[in-house]
Write an enzyme that holds these catalytic residues in place. Structure first.
Site, PDB file in Angstrom:
ATOM      1  N   SER A  25      49.716  49.854  40.470  1.00  0.00           N
ATOM      2  CA  SER A  25      48.208  49.272  40.271  1.00  0.00           C
ATOM      3  C   SER A  25      47.776  50.073  39.223  1.00  0.00           C
ATOM      4  CB  SER A  25      48.245  49.438  42.249  1.00  0.00           C
ATOM      5  OG  SER A  25      48.113  49.931  42.211  1.00  0.00           O
ATOM      6  N   HIS A 158      18.852  11.923  46.878  1.00  0.00           N
ATOM      7  CA  HIS A 158      20.135  11.461  46.405  1.00  0.00           C
ATOM      8  C   HIS A 158      20.553  11.405  45.078  1.00  0.00           C
ATOM      9  CE1 HIS A 158      20.521  10.194  51.084  1.00  0.00           C
ATOM     10  NE2 HIS A 158      19.740   9.886  50.768  1.00  0.00           N
ATOM     11  N   SER A 279      25.907  23.760  18.365  1.00  0.00           N
ATOM     12  CA  SER A 279      27.021  22.981  19.041  1.00  0.00           C
ATOM     13  C   SER A 279      28.016  23.470  16.986  1.00  0.00           C
ATOM     14  CB  SER A 279      27.457  22.095  18.870  1.00  0.00           C
ATOM     15  OG  SER A 279      28.566  20.622  17.705  1.00  0.00           O
ATOM     16  N   LYS A 285      22.278  19.696  18.179  1.00  0.00           N
ATOM     17  CA  LYS A 285      22.312  20.053  19.967  1.00  0.00           C
ATOM     18  C   LYS A 285      22.036  21.422  20.117  1.00  0.00           C
ATOM     19  CE  LYS A 285      25.448  18.901  22.553  1.00  0.00           C
ATOM     20  NZ  LYS A 285      26.476  18.601  23.333  1.00  0.00           N
ATOM     21  N   GLU A 292      25.568  26.633  32.180  1.00  0.00           N
ATOM     22  CA  GLU A 292      27.180  25.983  32.432  1.00  0.00           C
ATOM     23  C   GLU A 292      28.477  27.358  32.437  1.00  0.00           C
ATOM     24  OE1 GLU A 292      27.577  22.453  29.723  1.00  0.00           O
ATOM     25  OE2 GLU A 292      26.597  24.034  28.591  1.00  0.00           O
TER      26      GLU A 292
HETATM   27  N1  ARG Z   1      48.423  51.299  46.021  1.00  0.00           N
HETATM   28  C1  ARG Z   1      48.394  50.822  46.716  1.00  0.00           C
HETATM   29  C2  ARG Z   1      47.765  49.426  47.658  1.00  0.00           C
HETATM   30  O1  ARG Z   1      46.670  49.165  46.834  1.00  0.00           O
HETATM   31  C3  ARG Z   1      47.815  51.969  47.702  1.00  0.00           C
HETATM   32  C4  ARG Z   1      48.452  51.952  48.996  1.00  0.00           C
HETATM   33  C5  ARG Z   1      50.380  52.340  49.146  1.00  0.00           C
HETATM   34  N2  ARG Z   1      50.618  52.344  50.169  1.00  0.00           N
HETATM   35  C6  ARG Z   1      52.152  52.589  50.519  1.00  0.00           C
HETATM   36  N3  ARG Z   1      52.251  52.730  51.499  1.00  0.00           N
HETATM   37  N4  ARG Z   1      52.391  51.880  49.348  1.00  0.00           N
HETATM   38  O2  ARG Z   1      47.519  49.346  49.075  1.00  0.00           O
END
Ligand code: ARG
Length: 462
Positions: A25, A158, A279, A285, A292
């Site tokens: 992540s 309406h 445009s 335009k 939008e």
């Molecule tokens: N990157 C993980 C999350 O966003 C952190 C927590 C991970 N915990 C675990 N038990 N693998 O949730």
């Protein structure tokens, strides 16, 4: 490649590279780094405060973390995928900086309570910012309202012309929506601001930690009372996404109006060049891209709310990796709401010009004063429903004759009903039609002026 020692000696081999990428992540949770550092600093202080580590060790950890903050701010620390997530990245770098004592930081903590803490610290900041932006948005609405109490605009139900209203009154409706958004976010904040730190992986910890101490250092109002709940609760995220979605509903409704108003069919506003686009093929335009886009971006925020609800609905206690999926939706919603509020505020402030001449004509060219004719008769003793039917006939004959109500002769009025007198013309003039709706919360000028004063007081924090 994830180093196998990260996971303890239980593992024989490293992660498959594709699985490492899938699992990681760091690509998005790096957004949390400053909160991760702050949370870890509070944790380190607590470990020293409770004697779990020495005071000196606590100092070393704190200072090392501070160095990572600086390195990151100066672009010198850019953790890659080998760190999996921001929590590992910071801990690893800390150990590089301070040596083995860095390995003590994670005592009495889990990434589960850690990530919950980081996300809450992040959202707290963002909620404060959004509330500030709502205030600015409200301020601009008020500025325009103040100048346009007596500017009339057709009011619709309406999407059919109904009764004319003060333009200020119309804009103040959006002020009120933003006011509720501002209040709603304060309420959400009160549930974002609860500390899960110290809940551990799920069950608490064997160490004599002080959760109230870290909560205080991090300015949390209180701590989660149940560790299982603390690590797995994302109600606060759902609530935030819901509040964000409602803000987007409001911005999107206003956008829709601006788009209509800017069209040739309405011609109520002109878009200034600083906020409109052309445009690539049709040289004549001028497009309302800003409203939008706001209207279009609303969909993704709704989507994130839906995703979060679905992520949560089948989760057994406590932490599950599914929860890692909360972050991108939260970040994107925060960025979207902030960008849309900024753009709409600028659009109102300098991108729109109301076409006063056109508005003045618009409110005289229809039958939006018909209710006032019925009210006129009702005020002179004709039961309202009867008056309503009479005026229905008047409108019908006027349309057939190609006339507006104001063009009927007094004799014509009196043929319809003897109660009509010369003052009918005054009663159906748009300005009078608006002024007369002086009930509380109505569009009458007296009401609108008072509403503006109240609104000013509201946003000045008095
Ligand atoms: N990157 C993980 C999350 O966003 C952190 C927590 C991970 N915990 C675990 N038990 N693998 O949730």
């Amino acid at each position: 490649m994830i180093e196998k020692q990260t996971w303890s000696q239980r593992f024989e081999s490293a992660l498959h590279p594709a699985i490492a990428r899938f699992n990681a992540s760091i690509g998005f949770d790096i957004e949390l780094i400053k909160y991760d550092i702050t949370g870890s600093q509070a944790h380190a202080k607590m470990l020293a405060h409770t004697g779990i580590i020495s005071y000196e060790e606590g100092e070393i950890l704190f200072t090392g973390l501070e160095q990572i903050r600086q390195e990151y701010d100066q672009g010198q620390f850019q953790p890659g995928i080998d760190s999996e997530d921001v929590h590992f990245a910071v801990e690893k770098r800390l150990t590089e900086i301070v040596g083995d004592v860095g390995k003590k930081l994670h005592t009495a903590r889990s990434r589960n309570d850690q990530v919950g803490t980081d996300t809450r610290l992040y959202l707290r900041d963002q909620i404060r910012k959004i509330r500030q932006q709502l205030r600015e948005f409200q301020g601009v609405l008020l500025d325009i309202a103040e100048k346009n109490v007596e500017t009339l605009i057709p009011g619709y139900t309406h999407l059919q012309r109904a009764q004319p209203v003060s333009l200020a009154h119309h804009l103040l409706a959006y002020f009120q929506m933003a006011q509720r958004d501002w209040e709603r976010l304060a309420d959400v904040y009160s549930r974002v601001n609860i500390s899960p730190l110290g809940c551990g992986a799920l069950a608490g910890t064997t160490f004599p930690i002080d959760r109230h101490y870290t909560a205080k250092l991090l300015h949390f109002d209180r701590v989660y009372a149940n560790s299982l709940d603390g690590v797995s609760d994302r109600d606060f995220a759902i609530e935030f996404l819901c509040a964000a979605s409602i803000i987007m509903v409001h911005l999107s409704r206003l956008s829709e109006e601006v788009i209509l108003w800017a069209s040739e069919e309405f011609r109520f506003v002109t878009l200034k060049d600083s906020c409109a686009t052309g445009s690539s093929i049709m040289p004549q335009k001028k497009n309302p891209d800003v409203p939008e886009l706001v209207r279009g971006k609303t969909g993704r925020v709704f989507g994130h709310l839906q995703a979060m609800l679905v992520i949560m609905k089948g989760l057994p206690l406590a932490y599950n990796k599914d929860l890692q999926e909360d972050k991108e939706g939260i970040f994107d919603s925060v960025n979207t709401v902030q960008a849309c509020l900024e753009a709409m505020t600028i659009l109102l402030q300098e991108g729109l010009e109301f076409r006063h001449q056109r508005l003045a004509t618009a409110v005289t060219e229809d039958f939006a004063n018909a209710t006032d004719v019925a009210d006129y008769l009702a005020a002179r003793g004709v039961p309202f429903r009867e008056a309503y039917n009479i005026v229905g006939k008047v409108v019908k004959t006027s349309i057939a004759a190609g006339k507006l109500l104001k063009d009927l002769h007094l004799e014509e009025w009196q043929q319809i009903h003897p109660a009509f007198a010369a003052d009918i013309y005054e009663a159906i003039a748009p300005r009078q039609v608006v002024a007369a709706r002086n009930s509380y919360g109505g569009t009458g000028f007296v009401q609108v002026r008072e509403a503006i004063v109240n609104a000013r007081t509201q946003i000045s924090g008095k």
